[in-house]
Design a protein around this motif. Structure first.
Motif, PDB file in Angstrom:
ATOM      1  N   LYS A 161      17.786  -7.898  -4.601  1.00  0.00           N
ATOM      2  CA  LYS A 161      17.834  -9.229  -5.216  1.00  0.00           C
ATOM      3  C   LYS A 161      18.260 -10.268  -4.189  1.00  0.00           C
ATOM      4  O   LYS A 161      19.047  -9.975  -3.280  1.00  0.00           O
ATOM      5  N   THR A 166      23.408 -19.290  -7.003  1.00  0.00           N
ATOM      6  CA  THR A 166      23.236 -19.169  -8.458  1.00  0.00           C
ATOM      7  C   THR A 166      23.668 -17.787  -8.934  1.00  0.00           C
ATOM      8  O   THR A 166      24.375 -17.655  -9.948  1.00  0.00           O
ATOM      9  N   GLU A 167      23.253 -16.739  -8.193  1.00  0.00           N
ATOM     10  CA  GLU A 167      23.611 -15.372  -8.559  1.00  0.00           C
ATOM     11  C   GLU A 167      25.118 -15.152  -8.456  1.00  0.00           C
ATOM     12  O   GLU A 167      25.712 -14.440  -9.269  1.00  0.00           O
ATOM     13  N   LYS A 170      26.976 -16.787 -11.346  1.00  0.00           N
ATOM     14  CA  LYS A 170      26.782 -15.955 -12.529  1.00  0.00           C
ATOM     15  C   LYS A 170      27.727 -14.750 -12.498  1.00  0.00           C
ATOM     16  O   LYS A 170      28.343 -14.397 -13.507  1.00  0.00           O
TER      17      LYS A 170
END
Length: 313
Positions: A161, A166-167, A170
């Motif tokens: 990934k 953003t990841e 999260k």
């Protein structure tokens, strides 16, 4: 490192000669960012030029999308400190205004990149500098018109990934602190000062430092965590609660309270930092303070055992 705040268009002579310029917003200065900056640093050494990094004073989506609730991994100061540690020579912080958000890709190149005396520009494969359909890395050579070289850094991945801010946001807000560590390359840190709380922890034998943090920082999900807390330049093992104090009252305000192990000093109004290691349990409403105290004793034992078995990465 020199930290320089600018407004568009760039007019000043920032440096006496050319630089290698790395572009990005760099929230979190994560593993992908670190790789990009290392590529730029290698280029700077090869050309015997200083390394300049350019970022913005706020995320573009706050202006483009009027996203006033945007949350950050790093405050500007935290980002600046990380850049200094990475060996950046000049950190340019460009004010992102509504008028600046409307400029064309050619304007950005002519009035920012060229004015900063870039010999080489280093940016990620998905970097944009205006309307993304045109002002992207694919079209940068036509805007450059041969005035500087371009290095496009490919996507960096972890377990298949993309490594991205953003990841990471999260992961933090989901309480996945170990995943956040893997993506950031370091533990997530929140800094602030110690505020005056309700002193309920003191009454229970578990005094806590109540963190007053900067608005818009990513806050881990409600629960209890294995953490380390920095006071007066020293890191102490600690357990930190993120919650609403539901056993004590019904006030709907998030508190971040750190019980620092082997520490007993008055640190009200002093700066502290909390380093987040592992989520250990969710928030529970207990039937009284005795039940809460028993749970806190279990939490402390569990978290001390965690640190005994897991030396800091």
């Amino acid at each position: 490192m020199q930290e320089i705040h600018l407004t568009y268009p760039v007019k000043e002579d920032i440096t006496p000669g050319q630089v290698v310029l790395a572009l990005g917003f760099f929230d979190g200065v994560h593993m992908g960012h670190q790789h990009l900056i290392s590529v730029a640093k290698q280029e700077a050494r090869k050309k015997h030029l200083p390394l300049m990094v350019m970022t913005f004073d706020r995320h573009p989506s706050e202006v483009y999308a009027k996203n006033n609730d945007f949350i950050y991994i790093d405050s500007l100061k935290e980002k600046t400190d990380k850049m200094a540690k990475l060996g950046v020579d000049y950190l340019i912080i460009l004010k992102f205004t509504k008028s600046f958000s409307k400029i064309s890709g050619q304007d950005f190149v002519d009035n920012v990149i060229v004015k900063l005396k870039a010999a080489t520009v280093v940016a990620g494969f998905d970097y944009t500098y205006g309307p993304k359909e045109k002002a992207n890395m694919k079209h940068l050579p036509e805007f450059a018109k041969g005035r500087f070289n371009i290095i496009k850094v490919p996507k960096q991945t972890f377990e298949g990934k993309k490594i991205g801010s953003t990841e990471i946001r999260k992961a933090i807000t989901n309480g996945q602190m170990e995943l956040a560590y893997d993506l950031l390359g370091h533990h997530y840190v929140m800094s602030g000062t110690v505020g005056h709380g309700k002193r309920n922890g003191h009454k229970l034998g578990f005094p806590t430092a109540n963190l007053i943090w900067q608005d818009k920082k990513a806050v881990p999900k409600i629960g209890v965590y294995a953490t380390q807390t920095k006071v007066n330049g020293k890191w102490y093992n600690s357990m930190t609660s993120v919650g609403y104090n539901v056993t004590i009252n019904q006030e709907r305000k998030i508190y971040i309270e750190s019980n620092i192990f082997d520490f007993n000093e008055n640190i009200y109004d002093q700066p502290i930092a909390i380093k987040w290691f592992k989520y250990t349990r969710g928030e529970v409403k207990f039937d009284g303070l005795d039940s809460l105290k028993k749970q806190l004793e279990k939490d402390q034992t569990q978290i001390k055992d965690y640190f005994a078995c897991n030396l800091e990465k």
